[in-house]
Enzyme design. Structure first.
Site, PDB file in Angstrom:
ATOM      1  N   ALA A  10      53.035  27.337  68.744  1.00  0.00           N
ATOM      2  CA  ALA A  10      52.574  27.965  69.996  1.00  0.00           C
ATOM      3  C   ALA A  10      51.109  27.583  70.185  1.00  0.00           C
ATOM      4  O   ALA A  10      50.224  28.432  70.326  1.00  0.00           O
ATOM      5  CB  ALA A  10      52.790  29.474  69.980  1.00  0.00           C
TER       6      ALA A  10
ATOM      7  N   GLY B 150      42.467  26.611  70.740  1.00  0.00           N
ATOM      8  CA  GLY B 150      41.885  26.964  69.435  1.00  0.00           C
ATOM      9  C   GLY B 150      42.426  26.032  68.352  1.00  0.00           C
ATOM     10  O   GLY B 150      41.679  25.447  67.566  1.00  0.00           O
ATOM     11  N   HIS B 151      43.749  25.866  68.328  1.00  0.00           N
ATOM     12  CA  HIS B 151      44.356  24.934  67.371  1.00  0.00           C
ATOM     13  C   HIS B 151      43.839  23.512  67.622  1.00  0.00           C
ATOM     14  O   HIS B 151      43.546  22.769  66.685  1.00  0.00           O
ATOM     15  CB  HIS B 151      45.883  24.914  67.519  1.00  0.00           C
ATOM     16  CG  HIS B 151      46.563  26.210  67.223  1.00  0.00           C
ATOM     17  ND1 HIS B 151      47.178  26.964  68.192  1.00  0.00           N
ATOM     18  CD2 HIS B 151      46.753  26.887  66.051  1.00  0.00           C
ATOM     19  CE1 HIS B 151      47.720  28.043  67.654  1.00  0.00           C
ATOM     20  NE2 HIS B 151      47.476  28.028  66.350  1.00  0.00           N
TER      21      HIS B 151
HETATM   22  P1  AMP Z   1      48.030  30.170  63.464  1.00  0.00           P
HETATM   23  O1  AMP Z   1      48.933  29.221  64.173  1.00  0.00           O
HETATM   24  O2  AMP Z   1      47.725  31.395  64.243  1.00  0.00           O
HETATM   25  O3  AMP Z   1      48.439  30.419  62.041  1.00  0.00           O
HETATM   26  O4  AMP Z   1      46.629  29.417  63.376  1.00  0.00           O
HETATM   27  C1  AMP Z   1      46.501  28.179  62.772  1.00  0.00           C
HETATM   28  C2  AMP Z   1      45.044  27.883  62.554  1.00  0.00           C
HETATM   29  O5  AMP Z   1      44.369  27.853  63.807  1.00  0.00           O
HETATM   30  C3  AMP Z   1      44.351  28.948  61.699  1.00  0.00           C
HETATM   31  O6  AMP Z   1      43.442  28.319  60.813  1.00  0.00           O
HETATM   32  C4  AMP Z   1      43.635  29.782  62.726  1.00  0.00           C
HETATM   33  O7  AMP Z   1      42.490  30.434  62.231  1.00  0.00           O
HETATM   34  C5  AMP Z   1      43.252  28.719  63.744  1.00  0.00           C
HETATM   35  N1  AMP Z   1      43.027  29.346  65.044  1.00  0.00           N
HETATM   36  C6  AMP Z   1      43.878  30.155  65.731  1.00  0.00           C
HETATM   37  N2  AMP Z   1      43.294  30.594  66.862  1.00  0.00           N
HETATM   38  C7  AMP Z   1      42.056  30.053  66.893  1.00  0.00           C
HETATM   39  C8  AMP Z   1      40.947  30.146  67.795  1.00  0.00           C
HETATM   40  N3  AMP Z   1      41.011  30.892  68.903  1.00  0.00           N
HETATM   41  N4  AMP Z   1      39.819  29.457  67.495  1.00  0.00           N
HETATM   42  C9  AMP Z   1      39.749  28.715  66.362  1.00  0.00           C
HETATM   43  N5  AMP Z   1      40.745  28.593  65.470  1.00  0.00           N
HETATM   44  C10 AMP Z   1      41.873  29.250  65.725  1.00  0.00           C
END
Ligand code: AMP
Length: 305
Positions: free
Chosen positions: A55, A59-60
């Protein structure tokens, strides 16, 4: 094949991904990924890993861009890891949007391999968490509020790091406690990877981008900026107000807002995550919030000094 579609890699693992800038490959098999990686590493090509649960949003993408800049190949793993969910409903409701994710990644410039395994494959049949000693980093905030969460995270990240053996791995400060815990595990287990923390990407409103935001309607999205506003409020008071008083005031603000259910608000020293009621000299502090809106759990944090 349409003339504007390019097949950029001659390999049995290539999945054709449409008109694109990135050179993309999609792997669902761990064995296939490792075989291809061995060949690239023998050519001394550097590898960056960006673990995600999909998703994808900007940010990713900020982590992906950083990795593309620093490495020859960027592996983006997309795997909704069951062992890190302490709440079964949260796991079931977690958005899964692989086609959209591939599309988004394809507009980046560089070589991206997407690794999207099945649970049985990546866990080699044993879908359970290992035990870790996080040296107290798990005793606060997300730790007590999500029992077993960090064991699940550390288990899957260690597994990913051992499978990919990247030179660098990228994690967002959005999950600041997770970033510290993973850095600790990588060191403890001597995984030979440099863990790189990346800043939080926000919407124009200040709301931290999150895959979970997709579960909110537009009214809740605009209300959710309250979280960031409270963090900013705490930062403005950081030097002039006692930390316990700031905590009390923010907690009260959440309790008076019927849209939110506050799980925690903490101001903690940024390296050890210990909560203090008084500021100590030469220490960095961050404020952390977890709160639910419309049944969706959001987290955010901000450097105070
Ligand atoms: P997730 O898919 O939520 O497990 O996130 C994967 C990676 O993306 C993790 O290292 C999160 O900290 C990073 N991440 C998610 N959202 C953000 C954001 N808004 N800004 C920076 N990194 C993000």
């Amino acid at each position: 094949m349409d003339k504007d579609k390019k097949l950029l890699w001659i390999s049995p693992f290539v999945v054709f991904l449409g008109p694109q800038l990135a050179q993309m490959q999609l792997y669902s098999s761990t064995a296939d990924l490792q075989k291809a990686l061995r060949s690239e590493k023998s050519k001394r090509r550097s590898v960056g890993l960006v673990p995600t649960m999909g998703a994808l949003h900007s940010g990713h993408l900020s982590l992906v861009k950083r990795s593309l800049y620093q490495n020859d190949i960027t592996i983006v793993s997309i795997f909704v890891n069951p062992t890190q969910f302490n709440d079964k409903n949260d796991l079931a409701a977690y958005p899964r949007t692989l086609d959209k994710d591939l599309n988004l990644l394809s507009s980046e410039r560089g070589e991206i391999w997407v690794y999207a395994p099945q649970a049985d494959d990546i866990y080699s049949g044993d879908i359970s968490s290992k035990k870790y000693d996080f040296k107290g980093l798990d005793r606060v905030m997300e730790g007590p509020n999500r029992p077993g969460h960090f064991e699940g995270v550390a288990t899957i990240v260690e597994r990913l790091l051992r499978i990919v053996r990247p030179h660098h791995a990228y994690f967002g400060e959005k999950d600041y406690q997770q970033l510290l815990i993973i850095s600790r595990v990588a060191k403890q287990k001597r995984l030979g990877v440099k863990i790189i923390g990346c800043g939080i990407v926000r919407e124009d409103s200040g709301l931290a981008m999150s895959s979970r935001n997709q579960r909110l309607n537009s009214a809740a999205i605009s209300e959710a900026t309250f979280i960031y506003q409270q963090l900013l409020w705490a930062k403005r008071r950081f030097t002039s107000m006692n930390l316990s008083k700031i905590k009390e005031a923010v907690t009260e603000a959440f309790n008076s807002n019927p849209s939110f259910e506050l799980e925690y608000f903490e101001i903690a020293e940024a390296a050890a995550l210990t909560a203090h009621s008084e500021r100590k000299k030469n220490k960095k502090y961050r404020a952390f919030i977890a709160a639910k809106i419309d049944g969706v759990r959001l987290i955010d944090n901000l450097a105070m000094n």
